[in-house]
Design an enzyme around this catalytic site. Sequence first.
Site, mmCIF file in Angstrom:
data_model
loop_
_atom_site.group_PDB
_atom_site.id
_atom_site.type_symbol
_atom_site.label_atom_id
_atom_site.label_comp_id
_atom_site.label_asym_id
_atom_site.label_seq_id
_atom_site.Cartn_x
_atom_site.Cartn_y
_atom_site.Cartn_z
ATOM 1 C CB SER A 1 -1.834 -6.335 12.325
ATOM 2 O OG SER A 1 -0.999 -6.466 11.373
ATOM 3 C CG ASP B 1 2.479 -4.524 10.931
ATOM 4 O OD1 ASP B 1 3.680 -4.879 11.156
ATOM 5 O OD2 ASP B 1 1.560 -5.370 10.623
ATOM 6 C CG ASP C 1 1.351 -7.418 14.166
ATOM 7 O OD1 ASP C 1 1.721 -6.867 13.145
ATOM 8 O OD2 ASP C 1 0.892 -8.707 14.067
ATOM 9 C CG ASP D 1 2.494 -9.510 10.977
ATOM 10 O OD1 ASP D 1 2.364 -8.082 10.702
ATOM 11 O OD2 ASP D 1 1.521 -10.191 10.851
#
Length: 458
Positions: A113, A252, A254, A256
């Site tokens: 992440s 960010d 990833d 999400d």
Amino acid sequence: MSHSDLQVAAPPRLFGTDGVRGRANAQLTAELALRLAAATAEVLHTPSSGNARPTAVVGRDPRASGEFLEAAVCAGLAAHGVDAIRVGVVPTPAVAFLTADYDATFGVMISASHNPMPDNGIKIFGAGGHKLDDAVEDRIETAMETVETMKRPTGADIGRLIDAPDAAARYLDHLAQQVSTDLSGLTVVVDCAHGAASTLAPLAYRAAGANVIAIHAEPDGLNINDGCGSTHMDKLRAAVAEHGADLGLAHDGDADRCLAVDARGEVVDGDMIMAILATAMARAGSLRDDVLVATVMSNLGLHLAMDKAGIELRTTAVGDRYVLEELRRGQYSLGGEQSGHIVVPGAGTTGDGILTGLLVMEQMAASKQGLADLASIMTVLPQELINVRVADKHAVADAESVRDAVSVAEAELAGEGRVLLRPSGTEQLVRVMVEAPTADAAHGIATRIADVVAAAGS
């Protein structure tokens, strides 16, 4: 309004609040990834409909270490009779969506992440793209201890590796279906954090009609989150000013998460985004039971704004999994975190930064208002956060002196602020957070309580 809470951390376990994390090739090794995948295959082995074998969607962010971890995960799955559907570098919410869209048995995302490049992680989604509950994770962790002695398939029963060239297009089509307002006329700068959204976020925003300026969209495996993205907003703020854009969006590693910047360069955080979306959904009659779900870390300003709008704000422990649990329990339609992890269950099973960006821009286009005007529905109260190192963070919870100090502070705030004490989940720290009408008041009260916590925890 006042609020105090002292959470006690659970005993350490392999799975944290967001999967298995660690320094790649140090704590998170190929061997661990293989064993984790093998144990997951054994625990979640039910074949999905229409398939002779169980299937698992496997995606990753562009970290260099994701390459060997993906290989290890796919090896562990195939060796235990699961077909691995490799979808390549895609956002975490894409893996969740594709797990459902391909009717897979489960999904695996390899990402840390917003963490720095040397870290990595493995997240597992159950059938339908839902995060696993603690009991299932515990079963997987237990199964890891017996991987070497498990009976393994041979011959035609061994799992296969299947590449899915249509994965990105499926996800982009899904995103396009969530927005009905043409975004033409909006200019957005998107900071892709050199992460999983580097290709797909600009494509999604352009497909919806926006004029897109992409920055930090050239991942090389080593530069993910490096001085950019949702944890480093200064470059995005400067780019919005330089291009005279209507807004900026920051993802960010990833994707999400999504944070925003208005045309003046002011940051619009997850709390403000939730306020914008919740009030719009309430007006449209699509906010289930007029409830918004957030964590205890959300600013008191969000509580006050929602109260004024007639929306009930339900709070959970810190961590997106707890927000997700409450959303599923009440079948609510919106939740999230101050960090920009926003969940819209009607459009996805986990936080989706690209979707969040689309929904924010849709509100700007539909209302013909700037982001600053939309965000003005909420006034952020000054917040002071002090981390206090203690010998035993749990002992502080029972200290009478600490409870007395909190009670005095709450009386002093008289409903115009709040106090939150929270032990760290990984260190011997107690986090003291105070919100108050002024920055001076927040600082003074937080410092006073922190001194009491330090004395009680020494």
